[in-house]
Design an enzyme around this catalytic site. Structure first.
Site, PDB file in Angstrom:
ATOM      1  N   HIS A  18       0.824  -1.219   0.000  1.00  0.00           N
ATOM      2  CA  HIS A  18       0.000   0.000   0.000  1.00  0.00           C
ATOM      3  C   HIS A  18       0.853   1.262   0.000  1.00  0.00           C
ATOM      4  O   HIS A  18       0.452   2.279  -0.579  1.00  0.00           O
ATOM      5  CB  HIS A  18      -0.969  -0.026   1.186  1.00  0.00           C
ATOM      6  N   HIS A  41      -7.941  -8.069  -7.754  1.00  0.00           N
ATOM      7  CA  HIS A  41      -8.303  -8.899  -6.602  1.00  0.00           C
ATOM      8  C   HIS A  41      -8.498  -7.929  -5.433  1.00  0.00           C
ATOM      9  O   HIS A  41      -7.565  -7.645  -4.677  1.00  0.00           O
ATOM     10  CB  HIS A  41      -7.201  -9.909  -6.289  1.00  0.00           C
ATOM     11  N   SER A 100      -6.702  -1.830  -0.644  1.00  0.00           N
ATOM     12  CA  SER A 100      -6.291  -1.119  -1.864  1.00  0.00           C
ATOM     13  C   SER A 100      -7.445  -0.332  -2.508  1.00  0.00           C
ATOM     14  O   SER A 100      -7.222   0.792  -2.993  1.00  0.00           O
ATOM     15  CB  SER A 100      -5.659  -2.093  -2.861  1.00  0.00           C
ATOM     16  N   GLU A 118     -13.776  -8.649  -7.555  1.00  0.00           N
ATOM     17  CA  GLU A 118     -13.676  -9.512  -6.372  1.00  0.00           C
ATOM     18  C   GLU A 118     -14.580 -10.717  -6.646  1.00  0.00           C
ATOM     19  O   GLU A 118     -15.779 -10.570  -6.814  1.00  0.00           O
ATOM     20  CB  GLU A 118     -14.093  -8.730  -5.116  1.00  0.00           C
ATOM     21  N   GLY A 144     -10.725 -11.787 -11.544  1.00  0.00           N
ATOM     22  CA  GLY A 144      -9.984 -10.560 -11.821  1.00  0.00           C
ATOM     23  C   GLY A 144      -9.185 -10.607 -13.116  1.00  0.00           C
ATOM     24  O   GLY A 144      -9.009  -9.584 -13.784  1.00  0.00           O
ATOM     25  N   ASP A 164      -3.275  -8.591  -7.131  1.00  0.00           N
ATOM     26  CA  ASP A 164      -2.933  -8.976  -5.759  1.00  0.00           C
ATOM     27  C   ASP A 164      -3.704 -10.239  -5.383  1.00  0.00           C
ATOM     28  O   ASP A 164      -4.542 -10.231  -4.467  1.00  0.00           O
ATOM     29  CB  ASP A 164      -3.289  -7.794  -4.828  1.00  0.00           C
TER      30      ASP A 164
HETATM   31  C1  LIG Z   1      -4.903 -10.462  -1.064  1.00  0.00           C
HETATM   32  S1  LIG Z   1      -6.615 -10.181  -1.109  1.00  0.00           S
HETATM   33  C2  LIG Z   1      -6.754  -8.599  -1.833  1.00  0.00           C
HETATM   34  C3  LIG Z   1      -6.366  -7.481  -0.957  1.00  0.00           C
HETATM   35  C4  LIG Z   1      -6.518  -6.122  -1.567  1.00  0.00           C
HETATM   36  N1  LIG Z   1      -5.918  -6.064  -2.896  1.00  0.00           N
HETATM   37  C5  LIG Z   1      -5.890  -5.055  -0.705  1.00  0.00           C
HETATM   38  O1  LIG Z   1      -4.711  -4.736  -0.903  1.00  0.00           O
HETATM   39  O2  LIG Z   1      -6.581  -4.552   0.183  1.00  0.00           O
HETATM   40  C6  LIG Z   1      -7.130 -11.207  -2.442  1.00  0.00           C
HETATM   41  C7  LIG Z   1      -8.624 -11.151  -2.729  1.00  0.00           C
HETATM   42  O3  LIG Z   1      -8.855 -11.782  -3.983  1.00  0.00           O
HETATM   43  C8  LIG Z   1     -10.105 -12.452  -3.930  1.00  0.00           C
HETATM   44  N2  LIG Z   1     -10.075 -13.456  -5.018  1.00  0.00           N
HETATM   45  C9  LIG Z   1      -9.689 -14.736  -5.011  1.00  0.00           C
HETATM   46  N3  LIG Z   1      -9.688 -15.259  -6.247  1.00  0.00           N
HETATM   47  C10 LIG Z   1     -10.078 -14.263  -7.087  1.00  0.00           C
HETATM   48  C11 LIG Z   1     -10.232 -14.154  -8.484  1.00  0.00           C
HETATM   49  N4  LIG Z   1     -10.000 -15.200  -9.301  1.00  0.00           N
HETATM   50  N5  LIG Z   1     -10.625 -12.968  -9.008  1.00  0.00           N
HETATM   51  C12 LIG Z   1     -10.863 -11.899  -8.196  1.00  0.00           C
HETATM   52  N6  LIG Z   1     -10.733 -11.951  -6.855  1.00  0.00           N
HETATM   53  C13 LIG Z   1     -10.330 -13.096  -6.307  1.00  0.00           C
HETATM   54  C14 LIG Z   1     -10.187 -13.001  -2.537  1.00  0.00           C
HETATM   55  O4  LIG Z   1     -11.528 -13.244  -2.162  1.00  0.00           O
HETATM   56  C15 LIG Z   1      -9.517 -11.871  -1.731  1.00  0.00           C
HETATM   57  O5  LIG Z   1     -10.490 -10.973  -1.262  1.00  0.00           O
END
Ligand SMILES: C[S@@+](CC[C@H](N)C(=O)[O-])C[C@H]1O[C@@H](n2cnc3c(N)ncnc32)[C@H](O)[C@@H]1O
Length: 280
Positions: A18, A41, A100, A118, A144, A164
């Site tokens: 971040h 993500h 993020s 998401e 994503g 991410d």
């Molecule tokens: C590491 S977290 C993201 C944190 C966020 N980017 C942040 O920095 O605050 C990963 C997220 O991706 C989601 N996720 C998992 N597989 C996914 C996919 N194929 N496409 C989009 N989101 C996905 C999960 O549910 C989770 O909320």
């Protein structure tokens, strides 16, 4: 899909990601022209650090908990200020930690647009609540990487993609590299930031080598270790590969990363690395 970011919000990896995300967005906003932020993500956007999940791991204490109210060298403090300003509370009584999407929403301007994906339905609904009704923000409940494929190039023709993923899949490095290549072919001038975990035997060497051997130019690799050897599978650090980075990012990272390595160290092996996987 078992990953829940609520257990990890505000940890050292979030601070690293971040803080750099903030620096990249601030640079892109130096020009008045609108930009697009694509977050593949997204997570839920806002994390209560007094929640059961956050308290169970306590990871934020060794992350944002070490920075709130900390006495930092002036140059480091100046670079971190725009990020830390978005994090309410104190190390003793932290408020809600911004993910993020919220960081982008708070920083970006009326002319900018944001697209969030998401996959998890429940998290996507919570993200809608975190961001509120906002015409600048589009939230997609879908994969994503697919959203990215459909979303580039954005009409603005300038902006940032953050990838991410939770790294639950064994082939996540490959999927992320492929998604980058596909997007870059359609939008070679975009800036792309790809977060990844550093674990013992974690497969990152192949990822770096793949990018170093590939067609994409201007790939900056920033890494932070908070410890040296831990048991296989444990997170000992993390990295961010940035394609088409702002020209100031390397210099800013040379100020920020040593300070973060010192401040976030969890063992004697804390270190940072800055390298170019490919140049011009
Ligand atoms: C590491 S977290 C993201 C944190 C966020 N980017 C942040 O920095 O605050 C990963 C997220 O991706 C989601 N996720 C998992 N597989 C996914 C996919 N194929 N496409 C989009 N989101 C996905 C999960 O549910 C989770 O909320």
């Amino acid at each position: 899909m078992n990953y829940r970011h609520a257990f990890h919000a505000g940890n050292f990896a979030d601070v690293f990601k971040h803080a750099l995300l903030t620096r990249i967005l601030l640079y892109l906003m130096r020009k008045d022209a609108p930009l697009r932020y694509l977050d593949t993500h997204s997570g839920v956007g806002r994390y209560d650090l007094s929640s059961e999940e956050a308290l169970r791991t306590g990871e934020w204490r060794d992350g944002i908990g070490r920075l709130l109210g900390a006495d930092l060298p002036p140059a480091t403090a100046a670079l971190l200020e725009p990020y830390l300003r978005l994090v309410p509370g104190t190390a003793q009584a932290p408020g809600a930690y911004p993910g993020s999407p919220l960081i982008a929403q708070r920083l970006l301007r009326p002319q900018d647009r944001m697209t969030f994906s998401e996959l998890h339905e429940h998290d996507s609904r919570r993200l809608v609540r975190s961001l509120g009704l906002e015409k600048r923000c589009k939230i997609l409940t879908m994969d994503g990487y697919q959203a990215l494929r459909a979303g580039v190039p954005p009409v603005e023709r300038r902006g940032l993609v953050l990838m991410d993923p939770p790294f639950e899949e064994r082939d996540e490095f490959e999927r992320m590299a492929r998604a980058l290549e596909n997007a870059w072919e359609k939008w070679p001038t975009g800036t792309y930031a790809l977060w990844y975990p550093l674990k013992v035997a974690g497969g990152v060497d192949d990822f770096r080598q793949y990018l170093a051997d590939g067609p994409i130019r201007k790939v900056l690799c920033l890494e932070l270790d908070v410890d040296h050897l831990r048991e296989v599978g444990a997170l000992k650090g993390c990295g961010l590969v940035v394609v088409n980075p702002p020209f100031v990012l390397e210099e800013e990272a040379r100020e920020l990363l040593p300070a973060l390595a010192a401040r976030l160290a969890q063992g004697p092996g804390a270190a940072y690395r800055i390298s170019w996987l490919t140049g011009e």
